[in-house]
Scaffold this motif. Structure first.
Motif, PDB file in Angstrom:
ATOM      1  N   GLU A  67       0.760  -1.319   0.067  1.00 41.30           N
ATOM      2  CA  GLU A  67      -0.157  -0.016  -0.110  1.00 41.30           C
ATOM      3  C   GLU A  67       1.068   1.270  -0.094  1.00 41.30           C
ATOM      4  OE1 GLU A  67      -2.562  -0.411   3.486  1.00 41.30           O
ATOM      5  OE2 GLU A  67      -3.741  -2.048   2.343  1.00 41.30           O
ATOM      6  N   GLY A  68       1.916   1.104   0.840  1.00 36.84           N
ATOM      7  CA  GLY A  68       2.921   2.257   0.910  1.00 36.84           C
ATOM      8  C   GLY A  68       3.532   2.355  -0.667  1.00 36.84           C
ATOM      9  N   ILE A  69       3.764   1.503  -1.049  1.00 34.69           N
ATOM     10  CA  ILE A  69       4.334   1.694  -2.526  1.00 34.69           C
ATOM     11  C   ILE A  69       3.392   2.287  -3.672  1.00 34.69           C
ATOM     12  CG2 ILE A  69       5.236   0.302  -4.647  1.00 34.69           C
ATOM     13  CD1 ILE A  69       6.791  -1.674  -2.518  1.00 34.69           C
ATOM     14  N   ALA A  70       2.276   1.615  -3.556  1.00 31.88           N
ATOM     15  CA  ALA A  70       1.129   2.336  -4.422  1.00 31.88           C
ATOM     16  C   ALA A  70       0.858   3.559  -3.951  1.00 31.88           C
ATOM     17  CB  ALA A  70      -0.188   1.417  -4.251  1.00 31.88           C
ATOM     18  N   GLU A  71       0.997   4.158  -2.697  1.00 33.36           N
ATOM     19  CA  GLU A  71       0.444   5.326  -2.328  1.00 33.36           C
ATOM     20  C   GLU A  71       1.639   6.195  -2.734  1.00 33.36           C
ATOM     21  OE1 GLU A  71       0.344   7.047   1.788  1.00 33.36           O
ATOM     22  OE2 GLU A  71      -1.413   5.735   1.590  1.00 33.36           O
ATOM     23  N   GLY A  72       2.997   5.850  -2.781  1.00 35.07           N
ATOM     24  CA  GLY A  72       4.299   6.554  -3.165  1.00 35.07           C
ATOM     25  C   GLY A  72       4.002   6.858  -4.603  1.00 35.07           C
ATOM     26  N   LEU A  73       3.601   5.815  -5.611  1.00 38.49           N
ATOM     27  CA  LEU A  73       3.705   6.120  -6.741  1.00 38.49           C
ATOM     28  C   LEU A  73       2.608   7.148  -7.438  1.00 38.49           C
ATOM     29  CD1 LEU A  73       3.843   2.124  -8.123  1.00 38.49           C
ATOM     30  CD2 LEU A  73       5.469   4.098  -8.218  1.00 38.49           C
ATOM     31  N   GLY A 110       3.676  10.356  -6.246  1.00 42.00           N
ATOM     32  CA  GLY A 110       4.430  10.811  -7.495  1.00 42.00           C
ATOM     33  C   GLY A 110       4.031  11.153  -8.520  1.00 42.00           C
ATOM     34  N   GLU A 111       3.158  10.714  -9.150  1.00 44.56           N
ATOM     35  CA  GLU A 111       2.249  10.726 -10.312  1.00 44.56           C
ATOM     36  C   GLU A 111       1.320  12.199 -10.156  1.00 44.56           C
ATOM     37  OE1 GLU A 111      -1.444   8.975 -13.096  1.00 44.56           O
ATOM     38  OE2 GLU A 111      -0.848   7.985 -11.170  1.00 44.56           O
ATOM     39  N   THR A 112       0.891  12.375  -8.858  1.00 43.35           N
ATOM     40  CA  THR A 112       0.335  13.561  -8.675  1.00 43.35           C
ATOM     41  C   THR A 112       1.125  14.874  -8.802  1.00 43.35           C
ATOM     42  OG1 THR A 112      -1.365  12.382  -7.313  1.00 43.35           O
ATOM     43  CG2 THR A 112      -1.282  14.844  -7.150  1.00 43.35           C
ATOM     44  N   LYS A 113       2.391  14.532  -8.145  1.00 44.18           N
ATOM     45  CA  LYS A 113       3.194  15.740  -8.245  1.00 44.18           C
ATOM     46  C   LYS A 113       3.679  15.895  -9.754  1.00 44.18           C
ATOM     47  CE  LYS A 113       5.171  15.286  -3.545  1.00 44.18           C
ATOM     48  NZ  LYS A 113       6.138  14.994  -2.470  1.00 44.18           N
ATOM     49  N   THR A 114       4.010  14.925 -10.409  1.00 46.08           N
ATOM     50  CA  THR A 114       4.548  15.126 -11.712  1.00 46.08           C
ATOM     51  C   THR A 114       3.347  15.757 -12.583  1.00 46.08           C
ATOM     52  OG1 THR A 114       5.920  13.159 -11.538  1.00 46.08           O
ATOM     53  CG2 THR A 114       5.475  13.746 -13.888  1.00 46.08           C
ATOM     54  N   ASP A 156       1.527  32.648  -6.892  1.00 45.47           N
ATOM     55  CA  ASP A 156       2.017  31.333  -5.832  1.00 45.47           C
ATOM     56  C   ASP A 156       0.830  30.814  -5.401  1.00 45.47           C
ATOM     57  OD1 ASP A 156       4.679  31.801  -6.469  1.00 45.47           O
ATOM     58  OD2 ASP A 156       5.091  32.990  -4.654  1.00 45.47           O
ATOM     59  N   ASP A 157      -0.187  31.336  -4.965  1.00 42.93           N
ATOM     60  CA  ASP A 157      -1.334  30.597  -4.332  1.00 42.93           C
ATOM     61  C   ASP A 157      -2.067  29.834  -5.513  1.00 42.93           C
ATOM     62  OD1 ASP A 157      -2.487  32.896  -5.649  1.00 42.93           O
ATOM     63  OD2 ASP A 157      -4.005  33.040  -4.630  1.00 42.93           O
ATOM     64  N   LEU A 158      -2.056  30.319  -6.691  1.00 45.10           N
ATOM     65  CA  LEU A 158      -2.786  29.254  -7.563  1.00 45.10           C
ATOM     66  C   LEU A 158      -1.688  28.097  -7.775  1.00 45.10           C
ATOM     67  CD1 LEU A 158      -4.985  28.770  -9.622  1.00 45.10           C
ATOM     68  CD2 LEU A 158      -3.596  30.132 -11.320  1.00 45.10           C
ATOM     69  N   LYS A 159      -0.369  28.315  -7.761  1.00 39.59           N
ATOM     70  CA  LYS A 159       0.421  27.207  -7.940  1.00 39.59           C
ATOM     71  C   LYS A 159       0.194  26.017  -6.682  1.00 39.59           C
ATOM     72  CE  LYS A 159       4.368  29.622 -10.235  1.00 39.59           C
ATOM     73  NZ  LYS A 159       5.614  29.922  -9.893  1.00 39.59           N
ATOM     74  N   GLU A 160       0.369  26.712  -5.684  1.00 37.64           N
ATOM     75  CA  GLU A 160      -0.213  25.702  -4.445  1.00 37.64           C
ATOM     76  C   GLU A 160      -1.508  24.937  -4.576  1.00 37.64           C
ATOM     77  OE1 GLU A 160       0.348  28.168  -0.994  1.00 37.64           O
ATOM     78  OE2 GLU A 160       2.373  28.852  -1.362  1.00 37.64           O
ATOM     79  N   SER A 161      -2.375  25.780  -5.000  1.00 43.32           N
ATOM     80  CA  SER A 161      -3.742  25.154  -5.100  1.00 43.32           C
ATOM     81  C   SER A 161      -3.712  23.840  -6.152  1.00 43.32           C
ATOM     82  CB  SER A 161      -4.524  26.162  -5.508  1.00 43.32           C
ATOM     83  OG  SER A 161      -4.975  27.090  -4.619  1.00 43.32           O
ATOM     84  N   ILE A 162      -2.903  24.143  -7.361  1.00 43.55           N
ATOM     85  CA  ILE A 162      -2.886  23.142  -8.451  1.00 43.55           C
ATOM     86  C   ILE A 162      -2.075  21.719  -7.738  1.00 43.55           C
ATOM     87  CG2 ILE A 162      -1.600  22.701 -10.408  1.00 43.55           C
ATOM     88  CD1 ILE A 162      -2.417  25.617 -11.165  1.00 43.55           C
ATOM     89  N   GLN A 163      -0.989  22.235  -6.967  1.00 42.55           N
ATOM     90  CA  GLN A 163      -0.161  20.996  -6.271  1.00 42.55           C
ATOM     91  C   GLN A 163      -1.169  20.205  -5.397  1.00 42.55           C
ATOM     92  OE1 GLN A 163       3.052  23.279  -4.750  1.00 42.55           O
ATOM     93  NE2 GLN A 163       4.196  23.183  -6.572  1.00 42.55           N
ATOM     94  N   LYS A 164      -2.134  20.855  -4.948  1.00 39.54           N
ATOM     95  CA  LYS A 164      -2.956  19.960  -3.861  1.00 39.54           C
ATOM     96  C   LYS A 164      -4.106  19.227  -4.764  1.00 39.54           C
ATOM     97  CE  LYS A 164      -2.301  23.257  -0.134  1.00 39.54           C
ATOM     98  NZ  LYS A 164      -2.940  24.279   0.434  1.00 39.54           N
ATOM     99  N   LEU A 165      -4.450  19.406  -6.212  1.00 35.70           N
ATOM    100  CA  LEU A 165      -5.352  18.907  -6.904  1.00 35.70           C
ATOM    101  C   LEU A 165      -5.034  17.251  -6.918  1.00 35.70           C
ATOM    102  CD1 LEU A 165      -6.152  21.519  -9.690  1.00 35.70           C
ATOM    103  CD2 LEU A 165      -7.506  21.102  -7.571  1.00 35.70           C
ATOM    104  N   ASP A 166      -6.347  16.438  -7.346  1.00 35.91           N
ATOM    105  CA  ASP A 166      -5.945  15.006  -7.506  1.00 35.91           C
ATOM    106  C   ASP A 166      -5.922  14.799  -8.920  1.00 35.91           C
ATOM    107  OD1 ASP A 166      -8.438  15.498  -8.606  1.00 35.91           O
ATOM    108  OD2 ASP A 166      -9.449  14.126  -7.147  1.00 35.91           O
TER     109      ASP A 166
END
Length: 192
Positions: free
Chosen positions: A126-132, A135-139, A157-167
Protein backbone atom coordinates in the motif's frame (compact mmCIF):
# COMPACT_ATOMS: atom_id res chain seq x y z
CA UNK A 1 -11.54 -17.88 28.43
CA UNK A 2 -10.38 -15.34 30.99
CA UNK A 3 -6.67 -14.70 30.49
CA UNK A 4 -5.77 -12.45 33.43
CA UNK A 5 -7.26 -12.52 36.90
CA UNK A 6 -9.90 -9.78 37.00
CA UNK A 7 -9.35 -7.09 39.61
CA UNK A 8 -12.93 -5.93 40.20
CA UNK A 9 -14.92 -9.10 39.46
CA UNK A 10 -15.45 -11.54 42.31
CA UNK A 11 -17.47 -14.25 40.56
CA UNK A 12 -17.45 -15.03 36.86
CA UNK A 13 -20.68 -16.78 35.87
CA UNK A 14 -20.92 -19.62 33.41
CA UNK A 15 -24.34 -18.66 32.13
CA UNK A 16 -26.41 -15.84 30.71
CA UNK A 17 -30.17 -15.43 30.96
CA UNK A 18 -32.40 -12.83 29.41
CA UNK A 19 -36.05 -12.34 30.26
CA UNK A 20 -38.68 -9.94 29.02
CA UNK A 21 -41.85 -9.47 31.09
CA UNK A 22 -41.09 -12.61 33.05
CA UNK A 23 -40.61 -14.78 29.93
CA UNK A 24 -37.30 -16.49 29.36
CA UNK A 25 -36.02 -15.21 26.00
CA UNK A 26 -32.44 -16.47 25.90
CA UNK A 27 -30.43 -18.81 28.04
CA UNK A 28 -26.78 -19.67 27.46
CA UNK A 29 -24.56 -21.94 29.50
CA UNK A 30 -20.85 -21.96 28.89
CA UNK A 31 -17.69 -23.05 30.60
CA UNK A 32 -15.47 -20.33 31.98
CA UNK A 33 -11.81 -21.23 31.60
CA UNK A 34 -9.49 -19.19 33.77
CA UNK A 35 -6.10 -19.34 32.07
CA UNK A 36 -4.39 -17.83 35.11
CA UNK A 37 -5.44 -20.88 37.19
CA UNK A 38 -4.13 -23.51 34.74
CA UNK A 39 -0.66 -24.95 35.30
CA UNK A 40 1.25 -24.16 32.13
CA UNK A 41 3.02 -27.55 32.23
CA UNK A 42 -0.36 -29.28 32.02
CA UNK A 43 -0.77 -27.84 28.52
CA UNK A 44 2.63 -29.26 27.54
CA UNK A 45 1.84 -32.73 28.88
CA UNK A 46 -1.44 -32.74 26.92
CA UNK A 47 0.43 -31.49 23.84
CA UNK A 48 -2.30 -28.89 23.27
CA UNK A 49 -0.17 -26.87 20.85
CA UNK A 50 -3.01 -24.50 20.09
CA UNK A 51 -2.82 -23.24 23.70
CA UNK A 52 0.98 -22.81 23.79
CA UNK A 53 0.89 -19.03 23.17
CA UNK A 54 -1.59 -18.65 26.07
CA UNK A 55 0.85 -20.31 28.46
CA UNK A 56 2.29 -16.87 29.22
CA UNK A 57 -0.89 -16.16 31.23
CA UNK A 58 -0.85 -19.47 33.12
CA UNK A 59 0.53 -20.37 36.54
CA UNK A 60 4.26 -20.65 36.69
CA UNK A 61 4.93 -21.46 40.35
CA UNK A 62 8.58 -21.76 41.29
CA UNK A 63 9.80 -19.71 38.29
CA UNK A 64 10.88 -16.11 38.13
CA UNK A 65 9.25 -13.92 35.47
CA UNK A 66 12.45 -14.15 33.41
CA UNK A 67 12.50 -17.96 33.61
CA UNK A 68 8.80 -18.07 32.75
CA UNK A 69 9.26 -15.86 29.67
CA UNK A 70 12.30 -17.80 28.46
CA UNK A 71 10.55 -21.14 28.93
CA UNK A 72 7.39 -20.03 27.10
CA UNK A 73 9.47 -18.73 24.18
CA UNK A 74 11.72 -21.80 24.03
CA UNK A 75 8.71 -24.12 23.73
CA UNK A 76 7.16 -22.29 20.76
CA UNK A 77 10.58 -21.71 19.20
CA UNK A 78 10.75 -25.45 18.47
CA UNK A 79 7.43 -25.52 16.59
CA UNK A 80 7.75 -25.45 12.81
CA UNK A 81 4.79 -23.05 12.43
CA UNK A 82 6.32 -19.71 13.48
CA UNK A 83 2.87 -18.19 14.01
CA UNK A 84 2.90 -19.76 17.49
CA UNK A 85 6.09 -17.87 18.30
CA UNK A 86 4.61 -14.65 16.96
CA UNK A 87 1.44 -15.08 19.05
CA UNK A 88 3.45 -15.84 22.18
CA UNK A 89 5.48 -12.66 21.72
CA UNK A 90 2.30 -10.65 21.13
CA UNK A 91 0.80 -11.97 24.39
CA UNK A 92 4.05 -11.20 26.21
CA UNK A 93 3.72 -7.61 24.98
CA UNK A 94 0.29 -7.43 26.60
CA UNK A 95 1.41 -8.47 30.07
CA UNK A 96 5.04 -7.47 30.47
CA UNK A 97 7.00 -4.29 30.03
CA UNK A 98 9.23 -4.22 26.98
CA UNK A 99 12.43 -4.54 28.99
CA UNK A 100 11.19 -7.76 30.60
CA UNK A 101 10.80 -9.83 27.43
CA UNK A 102 12.27 -8.03 24.43
CA UNK A 103 15.86 -9.15 24.94
CA UNK A 104 14.75 -12.81 24.71
CA UNK A 105 12.79 -12.51 21.46
CA UNK A 106 14.35 -14.09 18.38
CA UNK A 107 13.51 -11.46 15.76
CA UNK A 108 14.24 -13.83 12.88
CA UNK A 109 11.61 -16.33 14.07
CA UNK A 110 9.14 -13.57 15.00
CA UNK A 111 9.45 -11.86 11.61
CA UNK A 112 9.21 -15.14 9.65
CA UNK A 113 5.62 -15.67 10.85
CA UNK A 114 2.85 -15.25 8.28
CA UNK A 115 0.98 -13.23 10.91
CA UNK A 116 3.87 -10.77 10.95
CA UNK A 117 4.53 -10.78 7.22
CA UNK A 118 0.97 -10.36 5.96
CA UNK A 119 0.24 -6.94 7.50
CA UNK A 120 3.83 -5.85 6.87
CA UNK A 121 3.69 -6.89 3.21
CA UNK A 122 0.23 -5.39 2.77
CA UNK A 123 1.37 -2.14 4.35
CA UNK A 124 4.49 -2.15 2.20
CA UNK A 125 2.47 -2.71 -0.97
CA UNK A 126 0.00 0.00 0.00
CA UNK A 127 2.90 2.32 0.77
CA UNK A 128 4.47 1.66 -2.62
CA UNK A 129 1.13 2.23 -4.40
CA UNK A 130 0.55 5.38 -2.36
CA UNK A 131 4.06 6.59 -3.17
CA UNK A 132 3.56 5.95 -6.87
CA UNK A 133 0.24 7.78 -6.82
CA UNK A 134 1.78 10.67 -4.88
CA UNK A 135 4.65 10.81 -7.38
CA UNK A 136 2.20 10.80 -10.30
CA UNK A 137 0.20 13.62 -8.71
CA UNK A 138 3.32 15.74 -8.15
CA UNK A 139 4.51 15.16 -11.73
CA UNK A 140 1.12 16.07 -13.19
CA UNK A 141 0.91 19.16 -10.99
CA UNK A 142 4.36 20.33 -12.17
CA UNK A 143 3.40 19.64 -15.80
CA UNK A 144 0.12 21.54 -15.41
CA UNK A 145 1.94 24.54 -13.92
CA UNK A 146 4.56 24.49 -16.72
CA UNK A 147 1.86 24.46 -19.41
CA UNK A 148 -0.02 27.29 -17.71
CA UNK A 149 3.16 29.38 -17.44
CA UNK A 150 3.87 28.82 -21.15
CA UNK A 151 0.33 29.85 -22.04
CA UNK A 152 -0.29 32.72 -19.56
CA UNK A 153 3.14 33.80 -18.29
CA UNK A 154 3.58 34.39 -14.56
CA UNK A 155 1.19 32.48 -12.30
CA UNK A 156 0.41 33.61 -8.72
CA UNK A 157 2.01 31.45 -6.00
CA UNK A 158 -1.35 30.74 -4.33
CA UNK A 159 -2.66 29.29 -7.61
CA UNK A 160 0.47 27.13 -7.95
CA UNK A 161 -0.04 25.83 -4.39
CA UNK A 162 -3.71 25.11 -5.10
CA UNK A 163 -2.82 23.21 -8.28
CA UNK A 164 -0.30 21.10 -6.34
CA UNK A 165 -3.13 19.99 -4.03
CA UNK A 166 -5.40 18.76 -6.85
CA UNK A 167 -5.96 15.06 -7.52
CA UNK A 168 -4.85 13.20 -10.66
CA UNK A 169 -8.22 13.20 -12.50
CA UNK A 170 -8.63 16.97 -12.05
CA UNK A 171 -5.06 17.66 -13.20
CA UNK A 172 -5.64 15.48 -16.27
CA UNK A 173 -8.78 17.46 -17.15
CA UNK A 174 -6.88 20.75 -16.90
CA UNK A 175 -4.03 19.44 -19.09
CA UNK A 176 -6.44 17.99 -21.68
CA UNK A 177 -8.19 21.36 -22.04
CA UNK A 178 -5.16 23.66 -21.73
CA UNK A 179 -5.40 24.94 -25.30
CA UNK A 180 -9.01 26.03 -24.81
CA UNK A 181 -8.46 28.22 -21.72
CA UNK A 182 -8.44 31.95 -22.31
CA UNK A 183 -7.62 33.04 -18.75
CA UNK A 184 -6.47 31.69 -15.38
CA UNK A 185 -9.98 32.26 -14.04
CA UNK A 186 -11.08 29.22 -16.03
CA UNK A 187 -8.54 27.13 -14.07
CA UNK A 188 -9.80 28.43 -10.73
CA UNK A 189 -13.14 26.65 -11.18
CA UNK A 190 -11.31 23.34 -10.53
CA UNK A 191 -9.92 24.59 -7.22
CA UNK A 192 -12.16 24.12 -4.22
Amino acid sequence: MVLKKPVNVKNIKGSFESTVQGLEIMKYNYKVIKAYEIDKNEILSQKSIVFYPLRVFMKHDGETEKEHILECLSVVEKIEDTDYYFLTVEWLKKIYQTSEYEEFVEEEIYMSSALYKEPYEKGREEGIAEGLQEGETKTLARTTIKFLIKKFGIIPDDLKESIQKLDVPTLEIIIDNILEYESLDQIKKYIH
